[in-house]
Design a protein around this motif. Structure first.
Motif, PDB file in Angstrom:
ATOM      1  N   GLY A 226       0.845  -1.443  -0.344  1.00 22.06           N
ATOM      2  CA  GLY A 226      -0.275  -0.221  -0.165  1.00 22.06           C
ATOM      3  C   GLY A 226       1.158   1.179  -0.165  1.00 22.06           C
ATOM      4  O   GLY A 226       0.521   2.324  -0.720  1.00 22.06           O
ATOM      5  N   ARG A 227       1.811   1.539   0.307  1.00 23.10           N
ATOM      6  CA  ARG A 227       2.902   2.561   1.028  1.00 23.10           C
ATOM      7  C   ARG A 227       3.277   2.791  -0.761  1.00 23.10           C
ATOM      8  O   ARG A 227       4.103   3.926  -1.123  1.00 23.10           O
ATOM      9  CB  ARG A 227       3.914   2.014   2.176  1.00 23.10           C
ATOM     10  CG  ARG A 227       3.130   2.129   3.517  1.00 23.10           C
ATOM     11  CD  ARG A 227       4.703   1.731   4.179  1.00 23.10           C
ATOM     12  NE  ARG A 227       5.832   2.610   4.313  1.00 23.10           N
ATOM     13  CZ  ARG A 227       7.287   2.329   4.742  1.00 23.10           C
ATOM     14  NH1 ARG A 227       7.260   1.190   4.961  1.00 23.10           N
ATOM     15  NH2 ARG A 227       7.844   3.293   4.558  1.00 23.10           N
ATOM     16  N   CYS A 300       2.377   5.544   8.083  1.00 25.43           N
ATOM     17  CA  CYS A 300       2.271   5.163   6.661  1.00 25.43           C
ATOM     18  C   CYS A 300       1.302   6.083   6.531  1.00 25.43           C
ATOM     19  O   CYS A 300       1.567   6.477   4.713  1.00 25.43           O
ATOM     20  CB  CYS A 300       1.089   3.994   6.996  1.00 25.43           C
ATOM     21  SG  CYS A 300       1.004   3.337   5.693  1.00 25.43           S
ATOM     22  N   VAL A 301       0.381   7.028   6.826  1.00 29.14           N
ATOM     23  CA  VAL A 301       0.136   7.718   6.751  1.00 29.14           C
ATOM     24  C   VAL A 301       0.846   8.825   5.386  1.00 29.14           C
ATOM     25  O   VAL A 301       0.713  10.038   5.112  1.00 29.14           O
ATOM     26  CB  VAL A 301      -1.203   8.780   7.487  1.00 29.14           C
ATOM     27  CG1 VAL A 301      -1.759   9.978   6.315  1.00 29.14           C
ATOM     28  CG2 VAL A 301      -1.913   7.741   7.124  1.00 29.14           C
ATOM     29  N   LYS A 302       1.587   9.024   6.325  1.00 26.14           N
ATOM     30  CA  LYS A 302       2.629  10.418   6.663  1.00 26.14           C
ATOM     31  C   LYS A 302       3.676  10.355   5.714  1.00 26.14           C
ATOM     32  O   LYS A 302       4.080  10.589   4.544  1.00 26.14           O
ATOM     33  CB  LYS A 302       3.114  10.727   7.672  1.00 26.14           C
ATOM     34  CG  LYS A 302       4.452  11.830   7.801  1.00 26.14           C
ATOM     35  CD  LYS A 302       5.285  12.232   8.926  1.00 26.14           C
ATOM     36  CE  LYS A 302       6.035  13.305   8.577  1.00 26.14           C
ATOM     37  NZ  LYS A 302       6.758  13.793  10.211  1.00 26.14           N
ATOM     38  N   ASP A 303       4.249   8.457   5.545  1.00 27.71           N
ATOM     39  CA  ASP A 303       4.960   8.680   4.449  1.00 27.71           C
ATOM     40  C   ASP A 303       4.131   8.864   3.399  1.00 27.71           C
ATOM     41  O   ASP A 303       5.056   8.823   2.412  1.00 27.71           O
ATOM     42  CB  ASP A 303       5.327   6.961   4.478  1.00 27.71           C
ATOM     43  CG  ASP A 303       6.425   6.327   3.989  1.00 27.71           C
ATOM     44  OD1 ASP A 303       7.760   7.214   4.048  1.00 27.71           O
ATOM     45  OD2 ASP A 303       5.976   5.735   2.573  1.00 27.71           O
ATOM     46  N   ILE A 304       3.284   8.593   2.587  1.00 28.44           N
ATOM     47  CA  ILE A 304       2.367   7.953   1.487  1.00 28.44           C
ATOM     48  C   ILE A 304       2.097  10.516   0.956  1.00 28.44           C
ATOM     49  O   ILE A 304       1.510   9.695  -0.156  1.00 28.44           O
ATOM     50  CB  ILE A 304       1.046   7.111   1.900  1.00 28.44           C
ATOM     51  CG1 ILE A 304      -0.243   7.599   2.402  1.00 28.44           C
ATOM     52  CG2 ILE A 304       1.336   5.840   1.777  1.00 28.44           C
ATOM     53  CD1 ILE A 304      -0.940   6.883   2.348  1.00 28.44           C
ATOM     54  N   GLY A 305       1.545  10.623   1.832  1.00 28.20           N
ATOM     55  CA  GLY A 305       1.543  12.068   1.735  1.00 28.20           C
ATOM     56  C   GLY A 305       0.984  12.151   1.971  1.00 28.20           C
ATOM     57  O   GLY A 305      -0.129  13.522   1.970  1.00 28.20           O
ATOM     58  N   LEU A 306       0.214  11.663   3.591  1.00 30.90           N
ATOM     59  CA  LEU A 306      -1.053  12.437   3.227  1.00 30.90           C
ATOM     60  C   LEU A 306      -0.885  12.980   4.319  1.00 30.90           C
ATOM     61  O   LEU A 306      -0.767  13.046   5.371  1.00 30.90           O
ATOM     62  CB  LEU A 306      -2.738  11.480   3.733  1.00 30.90           C
ATOM     63  CG  LEU A 306      -2.733  10.852   2.571  1.00 30.90           C
ATOM     64  CD1 LEU A 306      -3.496  10.175   2.562  1.00 30.90           C
ATOM     65  CD2 LEU A 306      -2.901  12.034   1.046  1.00 30.90           C
ATOM     66  N   TRP A 307      -0.372  14.503   4.504  1.00 25.13           N
ATOM     67  CA  TRP A 307       0.309  15.142   6.019  1.00 25.13           C
ATOM     68  C   TRP A 307      -0.375  16.796   6.272  1.00 25.13           C
ATOM     69  O   TRP A 307       0.337  17.562   6.906  1.00 25.13           O
ATOM     70  CB  TRP A 307       1.389  15.207   6.615  1.00 25.13           C
ATOM     71  CG  TRP A 307       2.138  14.821   7.901  1.00 25.13           C
ATOM     72  CD1 TRP A 307       2.979  15.651   7.725  1.00 25.13           C
ATOM     73  CD2 TRP A 307       1.840  14.127   8.807  1.00 25.13           C
ATOM     74  NE1 TRP A 307       2.853  15.796   9.220  1.00 25.13           N
ATOM     75  CE2 TRP A 307       2.504  14.324  10.043  1.00 25.13           C
ATOM     76  CE3 TRP A 307       1.099  12.825   8.727  1.00 25.13           C
ATOM     77  CZ2 TRP A 307       2.384  13.499  11.097  1.00 25.13           C
ATOM     78  CZ3 TRP A 307       1.149  12.673  10.208  1.00 25.13           C
ATOM     79  CH2 TRP A 307       1.801  12.947  11.282  1.00 25.13           C
TER      80      TRP A 307
END
Length: 379
Positions: A226-227, A300-307
């Motif tokens: 997913g990432r 994971c949320v931060k890693d995929i660009g949702l921040w």
């Protein structure tokens, strides 16, 4: 005896139908693919296993103490209800809690299987279709294993929690192809990994420890998938499109946080819903459990660009913002190592048993030779 006979309360409907939306997508490019994703696909093929053989189902489980965890982990512990309970009542409560936890795991794994199949259908890239196909098999195996544990070792199941069902429905109804990734791979799988890990690391019973460790070894790959896919895709989206997905994450995180109170269990023990919710909010163990549940989701949320700012504020309100700096790669490598260590321990024990059997057979053979020699001498 069917599953329907083992439910504490009958599900509202025997078959839950979620209308499908979105397009099935075919790719006619069969050669090019992302190297990292194809490597993960190869790993997914290499790591397939048989739950009927890898897990030692002969291990006994006491349904009234299936996990061996301290009573302090039970929400009713220390309340006026706890003081009135007999030892048999407490054993029944442990059984219900384990049934509730593993039933949600089971329902979640069926949801993950359906979502993985949906990704195979809707994702535009063939390399992602390849990997999703292996994940679909993984999720089928996990549902099989949790179902067997509940049927054979616990003998009781709980229906799917309303909030989990709501998030699954939202994930599957959305026509955008990336939403099964976001809802399942990031939110539901991330939360499940944290819940599995907490039980895996606290249970004193070998069978649930095996089940959770081996399932987590697979799930670590799923979150990595997913990432990879979402990180690449979200770089292409507009700010408005990213904000839409952040809103989905915020709502999903609140749903998942509120899902894990086990109020249904307490209601089956005569505790009103209002009082059960109050006990859940007062439980120190549940507060810690809730916080740890986001240890896999936030980074994971931060890693995929949702921040974005609103998402960060939501995580501050939940008290989990600092988890954004956690290392997912480290957590997942630890999941791999724990499963492999369990395999080594089991293989070493089996090898020692085989050596002991051979040694005993040799000794028995030597005794027979001695006896025959003695007979010959007497002749």
């Amino acid at each position: 005896m069917s599953t329907q006979d083992r439910y504490t309360n009958a599900p509202s409907e025997p078959i839950w139908q979620v209308p499908a939306t979105g397009s099935a997508r075919f790719s006619w490019e069969y050669e090019d693919g992302r190297e990292r994703l194809l490597a993960l696909y190869q790993k997914g093929k290499d790591k397939q296993w048989d739950g009927a053989k890898r897990i030692d189902w002969d291990l006994e489980v006491d349904p009234y103490d299936p996990l061996g965890t301290p009573d302090e982990a039970l929400t009713l512990y220390g309340t006026r209800h706890w003081a009135k309970m007999t030892e048999a009542d407490k054993g029944e409560l442990r059984k219900h809690y384990t049934s509730w936890q593993f039933s949600q795991f089971l329902h979640g794994e069926q949801g993950a299987m359906v979502c993985a199949a949906r990704i195979v259908e809707s994702v535009p890239d063939l390399d992602a279709k390849f990997y999703s196909a292996t994940q679909t098999m993984d999720e089928a195996r996990h549902a099989e294993i949790y179902g067997r544990f509940l049927h054979e070792k616990i003998g009781m199941l709980y229906p799917i929690n309303d909030n989990l069902q709501s998030l699954l429905g939202d994930t599957l109804r959305d026509s955008r192809w990336d939403m099964p990734y976001l809802g399942m791979q990031v939110l539901i799988e991330g939360l499940a990994l944290a819940a599995f890990g907490m039980i895996r690391d606290t249970t004193t019973k070998p069978l649930p420890k095996q089940i959770l460790a081996y399932v987590m070894q697979d799930e670590a790959r799923h979150v990595a998938f997913g990432r990879m896919a979402l990180r690449d895709y979200y770089k292409q989206l507009t700010d408005a499109e990213l904000r839409e997905r952040e809103e989905f994450v915020i709502e999903g995180c609140y749903l998942m946080r509120d899902r894990l109170r086990g109020v249904e269990v307490l209601e089956n023990f005569g505790v009103s819903k209002k009082e059960a919710e109050e006990y859940s909010e007062q439980s120190e163990f549940l507060h810690l459990f809730r916080k740890l549940l986001f240890s896999r989701i936030v980074p994971c949320v931060k890693d995929i660009g949702l921040w974005g700012g609103r998402l960060q504020k939501a995580y501050l309100d939940m008290g989990v913002f600092e988890m954004g700096d956690a290392s997912l790669d480290l957590l997942m490598s630890q999941d791999e190592e724990i499963a492999e260590a369990l395999d080594r321990e089991r293989f070493e024990a089996e090898e020692q048993e085989r050596v002991a059997e051979v040694t005993e057979a040799i000794a028995q053979g030597a005794d027979v030779v001695v006896d025959l020699t003695a007979v010959d001498r007497r002749r």
